[in-house]
Design an enzyme around this catalytic site. Structure first.
Site, PDB file in Angstrom:
ATOM      1  N   GLY A 137      22.800  29.926   8.760  1.00 25.38           N
ATOM      2  CA  GLY A 137      22.749  31.366   8.509  1.00 25.38           C
ATOM      3  C   GLY A 137      21.336  31.851   8.216  1.00 25.38           C
ATOM      4  N   PRO A 141      22.336  41.476   9.380  1.00 24.36           N
ATOM      5  CA  PRO A 141      22.566  42.702  10.145  1.00 24.36           C
ATOM      6  C   PRO A 141      21.265  43.496  10.380  1.00 24.36           C
ATOM      7  N   GLY A 144      16.883  40.498  12.353  1.00 20.16           N
ATOM      8  CA  GLY A 144      17.117  39.524  13.412  1.00 20.16           C
ATOM      9  C   GLY A 144      15.816  38.850  13.812  1.00 20.16           C
ATOM     10  N   ARG A 251      15.094  25.107  19.557  1.00 19.46           N
ATOM     11  CA  ARG A 251      14.503  25.745  20.751  1.00 19.46           C
ATOM     12  C   ARG A 251      14.104  24.685  21.777  1.00 19.46           C
ATOM     13  N   ARG A 276      29.913  27.518  53.716  1.00 14.93           N
ATOM     14  CA  ARG A 276      30.379  28.884  54.035  1.00 14.93           C
ATOM     15  C   ARG A 276      29.781  29.365  55.364  1.00 14.93           C
ATOM     16  N   GLN A 287      17.460  32.836  56.747  1.00 22.24           N
ATOM     17  CA  GLN A 287      16.188  32.754  56.017  1.00 22.24           C
ATOM     18  C   GLN A 287      16.275  33.319  54.603  1.00 22.24           C
ATOM     19  N   GLU A 371      17.718  32.345  18.973  1.00 21.32           N
ATOM     20  CA  GLU A 371      16.595  31.418  18.721  1.00 21.32           C
ATOM     21  C   GLU A 371      15.260  32.060  19.091  1.00 21.32           C
ATOM     22  N   THR A 373      14.011  36.038  20.778  1.00 24.55           N
ATOM     23  CA  THR A 373      14.241  36.691  22.075  1.00 24.55           C
ATOM     24  C   THR A 373      13.098  36.355  23.044  1.00 24.55           C
TER      25      THR A 373
HETATM   26  P1  TGC Z   1       4.638  34.125  10.091  1.00 22.08           P
HETATM   27  O1  TGC Z   1       3.834  34.797   9.023  1.00 22.08           O
HETATM   28  O2  TGC Z   1       4.053  33.956  11.454  1.00 22.08           O
HETATM   29  O3  TGC Z   1       5.098  32.675   9.583  1.00 22.08           O
HETATM   30  C1  TGC Z   1       5.674  32.476   8.284  1.00 22.08           C
HETATM   31  C2  TGC Z   1       5.497  31.008   7.947  1.00 22.08           C
HETATM   32  O4  TGC Z   1       6.231  30.201   8.870  1.00 22.08           O
HETATM   33  C3  TGC Z   1       5.364  29.321   9.577  1.00 22.08           C
HETATM   34  N1  TGC Z   1       5.877  29.245  10.956  1.00 22.08           N
HETATM   35  C4  TGC Z   1       6.522  28.188  11.427  1.00 22.08           C
HETATM   36  N2  TGC Z   1       6.813  26.998  10.875  1.00 22.08           N
HETATM   37  C5  TGC Z   1       7.483  26.112  11.619  1.00 22.08           C
HETATM   38  N3  TGC Z   1       7.910  26.394  12.870  1.00 22.08           N
HETATM   39  C6  TGC Z   1       7.655  27.595  13.457  1.00 22.08           C
HETATM   40  N4  TGC Z   1       8.113  27.860  14.684  1.00 22.08           N
HETATM   41  C7  TGC Z   1       6.923  28.544  12.737  1.00 22.08           C
HETATM   42  N5  TGC Z   1       6.503  29.815  12.992  1.00 22.08           N
HETATM   43  C8  TGC Z   1       5.859  30.229  11.883  1.00 22.08           C
HETATM   44  C9  TGC Z   1       3.997  29.954   9.486  1.00 22.08           C
HETATM   45  O5  TGC Z   1       2.985  29.001   9.631  1.00 22.08           O
HETATM   46  C10 TGC Z   1       4.052  30.532   8.092  1.00 22.08           C
HETATM   47  O6  TGC Z   1       3.877  29.475   7.176  1.00 22.08           O
HETATM   48  P2  TGC Z   1       3.074  29.733   5.780  1.00 22.08           P
HETATM   49  O7  TGC Z   1       3.065  28.384   5.129  1.00 22.08           O
HETATM   50  O8  TGC Z   1       1.697  30.202   6.203  1.00 22.08           O
HETATM   51  O9  TGC Z   1       3.854  30.772   5.041  1.00 22.08           O
HETATM   52  O10 TGC Z   1       6.026  34.859  10.171  1.00 22.08           O
HETATM   53  P3  TGC Z   1       6.421  36.319  10.677  1.00 22.08           P
HETATM   54  O11 TGC Z   1       7.284  36.944   9.630  1.00 22.08           O
HETATM   55  O12 TGC Z   1       5.210  37.077  11.150  1.00 22.08           O
HETATM   56  O13 TGC Z   1       7.375  35.997  11.925  1.00 22.08           O
HETATM   57  C11 TGC Z   1       6.958  35.327  13.017  1.00 22.08           C
HETATM   58  C12 TGC Z   1       8.065  35.284  14.101  1.00 22.08           C
HETATM   59  C13 TGC Z   1       8.397  36.664  14.594  1.00 22.08           C
HETATM   60  C14 TGC Z   1       7.491  34.459  15.228  1.00 22.08           C
HETATM   61  C15 TGC Z   1       9.327  34.622  13.514  1.00 22.08           C
HETATM   62  O14 TGC Z   1       9.875  35.370  12.523  1.00 22.08           O
HETATM   63  C16 TGC Z   1      10.375  34.352  14.572  1.00 22.08           C
HETATM   64  O15 TGC Z   1      10.345  33.304  15.222  1.00 22.08           O
HETATM   65  N6  TGC Z   1      11.373  35.277  14.774  1.00 22.08           N
HETATM   66  C17 TGC Z   1      12.508  35.008  15.637  1.00 22.08           C
HETATM   67  C18 TGC Z   1      13.737  34.785  14.792  1.00 22.08           C
HETATM   68  C19 TGC Z   1      14.642  33.751  15.364  1.00 22.08           C
HETATM   69  O16 TGC Z   1      14.296  32.966  16.236  1.00 22.08           O
HETATM   70  N7  TGC Z   1      15.836  33.690  14.845  1.00 22.08           N
HETATM   71  C20 TGC Z   1      16.766  32.679  15.235  1.00 22.08           C
HETATM   72  C21 TGC Z   1      17.956  32.655  14.338  1.00 22.08           C
HETATM   73  S1  TGC Z   1      18.908  31.174  14.474  1.00 22.08           S
HETATM   74  C22 TGC Z   1      19.636  31.290  15.976  1.00 22.08           C
HETATM   75  O17 TGC Z   1      19.439  32.153  16.751  1.00 22.08           O
HETATM   76  C23 TGC Z   1      20.571  30.189  16.278  1.00 22.08           C
HETATM   77  S2  TGC Z   1      21.379  30.322  17.787  1.00 22.08           S
HETATM   78  C24 TGC Z   1      22.017  28.761  17.808  1.00 22.08           C
HETATM   79  C25 TGC Z   1      22.818  28.413  18.965  1.00 22.08           C
HETATM   80  O18 TGC Z   1      23.968  28.873  19.067  1.00 22.08           O
HETATM   81  O19 TGC Z   1      22.330  27.575  19.780  1.00 22.08           O
HETATM   82  P1  FAD Z   2      16.453  42.630  17.199  1.00 25.45           P
HETATM   83  O1  FAD Z   2      15.559  41.807  16.355  1.00 25.45           O
HETATM   84  O2  FAD Z   2      16.968  43.914  16.629  1.00 25.45           O
HETATM   85  O3  FAD Z   2      15.722  42.912  18.568  1.00 25.45           O
HETATM   86  C1  FAD Z   2      16.148  43.947  19.482  1.00 25.45           C
HETATM   87  C2  FAD Z   2      15.094  44.051  20.588  1.00 25.45           C
HETATM   88  O4  FAD Z   2      13.835  44.418  20.002  1.00 25.45           O
HETATM   89  C3  FAD Z   2      14.865  42.724  21.304  1.00 25.45           C
HETATM   90  O5  FAD Z   2      14.660  42.963  22.667  1.00 25.45           O
HETATM   91  C4  FAD Z   2      13.580  42.195  20.682  1.00 25.45           C
HETATM   92  O6  FAD Z   2      12.849  41.342  21.567  1.00 25.45           O
HETATM   93  C5  FAD Z   2      12.832  43.481  20.405  1.00 25.45           C
HETATM   94  N1  FAD Z   2      11.843  43.337  19.327  1.00 25.45           N
HETATM   95  C6  FAD Z   2      12.082  43.061  18.022  1.00 25.45           C
HETATM   96  N2  FAD Z   2      10.915  42.952  17.357  1.00 25.45           N
HETATM   97  C7  FAD Z   2       9.931  43.169  18.257  1.00 25.45           C
HETATM   98  C8  FAD Z   2       8.505  43.180  18.188  1.00 25.45           C
HETATM   99  N3  FAD Z   2       7.845  42.921  17.051  1.00 25.45           N
HETATM  100  N4  FAD Z   2       7.807  43.446  19.324  1.00 25.45           N
HETATM  101  C9  FAD Z   2       8.458  43.669  20.496  1.00 25.45           C
HETATM  102  N5  FAD Z   2       9.794  43.681  20.623  1.00 25.45           N
HETATM  103  C10 FAD Z   2      10.515  43.411  19.519  1.00 25.45           C
HETATM  104  N6  FAD Z   2      21.388  33.632  14.232  1.00 25.45           N
HETATM  105  C11 FAD Z   2      21.516  32.682  13.241  1.00 25.45           C
HETATM  106  O7  FAD Z   2      20.877  32.782  12.192  1.00 25.45           O
HETATM  107  N7  FAD Z   2      22.352  31.626  13.410  1.00 25.45           N
HETATM  108  C12 FAD Z   2      23.097  31.453  14.518  1.00 25.45           C
HETATM  109  O8  FAD Z   2      23.835  30.463  14.641  1.00 25.45           O
HETATM  110  C13 FAD Z   2      23.008  32.433  15.563  1.00 25.45           C
HETATM  111  N8  FAD Z   2      23.799  32.344  16.661  1.00 25.45           N
HETATM  112  C14 FAD Z   2      23.814  33.370  17.561  1.00 25.45           C
HETATM  113  C15 FAD Z   2      24.751  33.377  18.606  1.00 25.45           C
HETATM  114  C16 FAD Z   2      24.811  34.437  19.505  1.00 25.45           C
HETATM  115  C17 FAD Z   2      25.847  34.456  20.570  1.00 25.45           C
HETATM  116  C18 FAD Z   2      23.876  35.499  19.399  1.00 25.45           C
HETATM  117  C19 FAD Z   2      23.871  36.629  20.384  1.00 25.45           C
HETATM  118  C20 FAD Z   2      22.936  35.488  18.382  1.00 25.45           C
HETATM  119  C21 FAD Z   2      22.901  34.452  17.444  1.00 25.45           C
HETATM  120  N9  FAD Z   2      22.027  34.479  16.356  1.00 25.45           N
HETATM  121  C22 FAD Z   2      22.113  33.521  15.357  1.00 25.45           C
HETATM  122  C23 FAD Z   2      21.176  35.628  16.133  1.00 25.45           C
HETATM  123  C24 FAD Z   2      19.945  35.683  17.041  1.00 25.45           C
HETATM  124  O9  FAD Z   2      18.981  34.757  16.621  1.00 25.45           O
HETATM  125  C25 FAD Z   2      19.409  37.118  17.004  1.00 25.45           C
HETATM  126  O10 FAD Z   2      20.326  37.894  17.742  1.00 25.45           O
HETATM  127  C26 FAD Z   2      18.013  37.226  17.593  1.00 25.45           C
HETATM  128  O11 FAD Z   2      17.068  36.566  16.787  1.00 25.45           O
HETATM  129  C27 FAD Z   2      17.578  38.691  17.790  1.00 25.45           C
HETATM  130  O12 FAD Z   2      17.855  39.450  16.655  1.00 25.45           O
HETATM  131  P2  FAD Z   2      18.637  40.872  16.797  1.00 25.45           P
HETATM  132  O13 FAD Z   2      19.875  40.601  17.573  1.00 25.45           O
HETATM  133  O14 FAD Z   2      18.783  41.424  15.442  1.00 25.45           O
HETATM  134  O15 FAD Z   2      17.706  41.754  17.687  1.00 25.45           O
END
Ligand code: TGC
Ligand code: FAD
Length: 392
Positions: A137, A141, A144, A251, A276, A287, A371, A373
């Site tokens: 988690g 809401p 993201g 990722r 087909r 082509q 993970e 966008t």
């Molecule tokens: P920022 O200030 O850049 O970084 C904060 C601290 O984190 C460190 N860091 C990392 N550490 C390890 N791995 C990484 N990939 C890291 N990226 C950053 C960074 O060095 C810093 O450390 P410290 O010690 O200096 O404090 O953070 P920010 O708030 O500006 O955000 C950066 C950003 C936008 C890249 C990050 O927030 C991000 O990656 N956002 C995307 C969110 C996301 O991917 N959510 C995924 C939710 S889980 C999910 O979707 C599961 S789906 C599972 C499935 O069904 O397969």
């Molecule tokens: P938003 O963050 O609101 O983004 C909306 C749009 O704005 C996107 O196109 C994005 O690229 C864009 N945007 C946002 N910020 C910026 C910026 N700074 N510059 C330019 N464009 C920007 N999360 C978990 O924690 N655990 C899970 O197990 C998990 N499983 C998931 C399973 C499914 C099926 C789905 C759909 C999502 C899951 N997620 C999970 C959540 C997922 O990680 C988020 O949906 C994702 O990180 C995007 O967040 P959001 O949906 O709130 O979109």
């Protein structure tokens, strides 16, 4: 769905880079997917049901914690074997791969890397064997792409923590026995907590009406004054870097997984287009169809090389977060494009559940979003090459 006759493309003989162990892991996983996943998955996707009967099989093939040491129940494999497993499983369905990514990289990994020895012994063997299903988690809401803004929080009550807040879009949530939950303490520092099903005030309502990842269960995590024992806090890492570190591992698995979905679409379109007939000849002879197939195999081959190299770097502990972002972004976009082109090549048949392509195409809409966008990963690359964050 028709019988699964998948054959993987290897245009540049990249199999020569794989060890015997890699090939064994890949073949065993592929054989299991053909036997256990392909015959049932379309039906479960159509019904929007999570095929819980696959959990035991996934545990048996080692897909829960492939790279977690054997002393904790993991398979003790290297990162390339882990990747190949994810490739084969997502070749079957992205939702099934999701279950494995979450269990392995988002639940077992943080407990292994940031947990105490007691926590490792208590949870990892049960997660590896499938006795426990886990979820992760982070997303809320209103937070993201920007998880650092989270509002879920916990208070130190002396003998326990009191947790309040909500998480949204959580894979596996409705079936999870344990949740690794990221929340802020009173100083605003992010920590991981292990929350168990049955704790009072903890609920996991299911999210319905998805057109994507329909065979994966998604839900919310709601915490209303949940009393979390103090020994459930992950002690060895805090701050946003802790959950983001788990995402690196998930990722990486997705980069391989998307390759599997792309290969399945290519293989299906190639086979279909050779059979087909239109205008008196196989459509593969036209082509415009050859252009699609040639571009698909080119993009798959490039992605195979990129992903294998990333696996080597990961094995050596040298893969950076930005390198992983590049591969996740590239491979998922590549797979999405291939799914769209492959679907067109099947004409009307392409929209039916008789073939896997439309399901892959819709699944990939989630994979390109979760993970991080597509756009967020582009900005991570931009930040890495310029040294300037576009997020601040
Ligand atoms: P920022 O200030 O850049 O970084 C904060 C601290 O984190 C460190 N860091 C990392 N550490 C390890 N791995 C990484 N990939 C890291 N990226 C950053 C960074 O060095 C810093 O450390 P410290 O010690 O200096 O404090 O953070 P920010 O708030 O500006 O955000 C950066 C950003 C936008 C890249 C990050 O927030 C991000 O990656 N956002 C995307 C969110 C996301 O991917 N959510 C995924 C939710 S889980 C999910 O979707 C599961 S789906 C599972 C499935 O069904 O397969
Ligand atoms: P938003 O963050 O609101 O983004 C909306 C749009 O704005 C996107 O196109 C994005 O690229 C864009 N945007 C946002 N910020 C910026 C910026 N700074 N510059 C330019 N464009 C920007 N999360 C978990 O924690 N655990 C899970 O197990 C998990 N499983 C998931 C399973 C499914 C099926 C789905 C759909 C999502 C899951 N997620 C999970 C959540 C997922 O990680 C988020 O949906 C994702 O990180 C995007 O967040 P959001 O949906 O709130 O979109």
């Amino acid at each position: 769905m028709a019988q699964d006759v998948f054959q993987s493309p290897d245009y540049y003989f990249l199999d020569e880079w794989l060890s015997e162990e890699h090939k064994l892991v890949r073949e065993a996983t592929r054989e299991w997917v053909k036997r256990a996943v392909s015959p049932i998955i379309e039906d479960y996707a159509q019904k929007a049901e999570f095929p819980t009967q696959l959990i035991q099989g996934l545990a048996e093939i080692g897909a829960f914690g492939p790279y977690i040491p054997t002393e904790y129940g993991g398979a003790g494999l290297d990162q390339i074997s882990y990747g190949l497993m994810m490739q084969e499983i997502e070749r079957g369905d992205s939702g099934v791969r999701s279950t494995c990514s979450v269990q392995s990289s988002l639940v077992m990994y943080p407990i292994y890397a940031y947990g105490s020895e007691d926590q490792r012994k208590k949870y990892l063997p049960k997660l590896a064997s499938g006795e426990f299903l886990g979820c992760f988690g982070l997303t809320e809401p209103d937070h993201g792409s920007n998880p650092g803004g989270m509002v879920t929080h916990f208070k130190d009550m002396g003998d326990h923590y009191l947790l309040n807040g909500a998480k949204l879009w959580i894979s596996n949530a409705p079936y999870a026995d344990v949740a690794v939950v990221w929340a802020k303490n009173e100083e605003g520092r992010i920590h991981g907590l292990i929350v168990e099903r049955g704790m009072e005030g903890f609920t996991t309502p299911e999210t319905h009406n998805k057109w994507s990842l329909r065979a994966s269960a998604t839900g919310e995590l709601v915490f209303e004054n949940v009393k979390v024992p103090k020994e459930n806090l992950l002690p060895n890492k805090s701050g946003l870097g802790a959950p983001l570190g788990c995402l690196d591992s998930a990722r990486y698995g997705i980069a391989w997984g998307a390759l599997g979905a792309a290969m399945d679409c290519y293989d299906t379109a190639l086979r279909y287009s050779l059979q087909r007939q239109q205008f008196g000849r196989p459509i593969a002879g036209f082509q415009l169809q050859q252009k699609k197939l040639a571009e698909m195999i080119t993009e798959i081959t490039k992605a195979q090389a990129l992903t294998y190299r990333l696996g080597q770097l990961k094995n050596e502990g040298r893969a950076s977060s930005a390198q992983i972002s590049m591969a996740k972004r590239n491979n998922v976009a590549m797979a999405s494009q291939i799914a769209r082109d492959a679907r067109q090549m099947l004409g009307g048949m392409g929209i039916t559940g008789d073939f896997s392509i439309m399901r892959h195409m819709m699944n990939l809409e989630s994979v390109i979003t979760y993970e991080g966008t597509h756009d967020i990963h582009l900005l991570i690359t931009g930040m890495d090459v310029t040294g300037i964050s576009a997020f601040k």
